[in-house]
Design a protein around this motif. Structure first.
Motif, short mmCIF file in Angstrom:
data_model
loop_
_atom_site.label_atom_id
_atom_site.label_comp_id
_atom_site.label_asym_id
_atom_site.label_seq_id
_atom_site.Cartn_x
_atom_site.Cartn_y
_atom_site.Cartn_z
N TYR A 51 1.15 -1.02 -0.06
CA TYR A 51 0.47 -0.08 -0.10
C TYR A 51 0.01 1.33 0.25
N ALA A 52 0.27 2.58 -0.66
CA ALA A 52 1.41 3.00 -0.44
C ALA A 52 0.72 4.64 0.97
N ALA A 98 -2.38 6.90 0.65
CA ALA A 98 -3.40 6.56 0.12
C ALA A 98 -4.46 6.11 0.90
N VAL A 99 -3.83 5.86 2.93
CA VAL A 99 -4.65 6.18 3.66
C VAL A 99 -4.22 6.66 4.59
N ARG A 110 -4.21 -1.08 -5.72
CA ARG A 110 -5.45 -0.47 -4.51
C ARG A 110 -6.40 -1.20 -4.12
N ASN A 158 -4.18 -0.78 -0.67
CA ASN A 158 -4.78 0.30 -0.25
C ASN A 158 -5.96 -0.34 0.97
N ASN A 199 -6.53 0.47 4.74
CA ASN A 199 -7.55 1.37 4.68
C ASN A 199 -8.17 1.50 5.66
#
Length: 375
Positions: free
Chosen positions: A124-125, A128-129, A350, A353, A357
């Motif tokens: 994940y990036a 994006a969180v 994605r 991500n 999240n």
């Protein structure tokens, strides 16, 4: 694995950080790492690992042997693994993001090509969180400006920037790293000995949050006390005998083709003695090449040196070239396929991500409850 009991942190986190690298503390950490490895072999379900990279350039074989291969090993052992692409941290010491989108996709291709499995590992990036980054606010409330300026990570990063003015993001870098670990409640972080102060800063933040703001219930702190899994990985120097760094132009990238690899190794620094021996102290450049051949073939560097004998630097470089190209051939072939399908790489990211999240939002809900901020 149960959490450590929450304790009151020292008012001077510099003492905590110093203690984390004392000889006695280091011996305890080394012994505990051995115990953790044994526990993973018996039951990996009690652990969650978090690690990651800044997308500042293409990954190279130093990254592979230094950390990436170990991540695959941990994943394959059954440990739940979170791998962060730290895109926000790119701008801690830079004036812009550069070709960050391409670099993130390149990193994704490297990750998947070496064997990281998105079905078992969450990639994940940062950007994006949102929940991860929102943890910065309460975390910053439990550290002081003086503590951050004394932090070894901040000092090292500042020195690496050539004494340019320190940004607020660089100053709070250790707290952002704490959020990276704690947002997913990771209880295990693969690190080298030089990174132990950074992990101790994370432990300080977790303890202080518990002491200052409380708990969701009376049985456990919101955040675990993350432990170190000391890396046993080998360090590969650059082709000039210094630390491998893309900025120095002394690296072999994971995605490089065989011809480019051969040309780079041909330019590698050796010495004038034609008799090849493995002697890291007195012949670091030659020994580094021998170690690289050893890592790629599984052979002993001393035995490889003896086999080359009086063949000189030319024979040594041919042996290393053949070893590197043969070892990375299947990884590179897979990488070419992956890089040709950026849509798939984005889908994997994605999906990671989205999972990050979910985890981050659940943690943030607990933080709000502990702080009595549920409205």
């Amino acid at each position: 694995m149960s959490d450590h009991p929450a304790t009151m942190a020292s008012d001077d986190s510099g003492e905590d950080l110093a203690q984390s690298t004392s000889d006695a503390s280091l011996r305890r950490t080394e012994a505990r790492s051995i115990e953790i490895e044994e526990q993973i072999a018996k039951d990996p379900s009690g652990f969650r690992v978090m690690t990651g990279d800044r997308p500042t350039g293409n990954l190279h074989i130093g990254h592979y042997f230094g950390s990436l291969a170990n991540r695959v090993r941990i994943q394959n052992a059954g440990v739940e693994t979170f791998i962060l692409i730290a895109d926000y941290q790119v701008i801690t010491d830079r004036d812009g993001t550069g070709p960050i989108h391409d670099r993130v996709l390149s990193m994704m291709a490297d990750y998947l090509a070496i064997g990281l499995d998105p079905a078992r590992t969450t990639i994940y990036a940062h950007s994006a969180v949102p929940a991860l980054n929102q943890l910065l606010l309460p975390f910053l409330s439990v550290v002081t400006d003086a503590e951050l300026r004394r932090n070894p990570t901040v000092k090292a990063e500042l020195e690496a920037t050539g004494d340019r003015p320190m940004s607020g993001l660089l100053l709070t870098y250790p707290v952002h790293q704490a959020a990276d670990i704690l947002f997913c409640k990771a209880n295990l972080v693969p690190v080298g000995k030089d990174q132990l102060p950074h992990l101790e800063q994370t432990r300080v933040v977790a303890r202080r949050f518990d002491e200052r703001y409380g708990r969701v219930d009376l049985t456990r702190p919101v955040f675990p006390q993350a432990e170190a899994l000391l890396s046993k990985a080998s360090t590969v120097l650059g082709l000039d005998g210094t630390k491998m760094s893309k900025s120095k132009g002394n690296v072999i990238e994971i995605g490089m083709d065989a011809d480019t690899t051969a040309k780079l190794i041909k330019k590698a620094v050796t010495d004038s003695d034609r008799h090849i021996t493995y002697d890291p102290t007195n012949r670091p450049e030659v020994s580094n090449l021998l170690m690289l051949a050893s890592l790629c073939t599984g052979g002993d560097p001393v035995a490889i040196a003896e086999e080359i004998g009086d063949g000189g630097g030319g024979t040594l470089k041919k042996v290393v070239t053949d070893a590197v190209n043969e070892f990375f051939a299947p990884i590179r072939a897979r990488r070419v396929e992956l890089a040709a399908d950026p849509g798939y790489l984005m889908d994997v990211l994605r999906t990671g991500n989205a999972h990050a999240n979910e985890v981050g939002n659940a943690t943030l809900d607990e933080v709000r409850q502990a702080m009595n901020m549920v409205y």
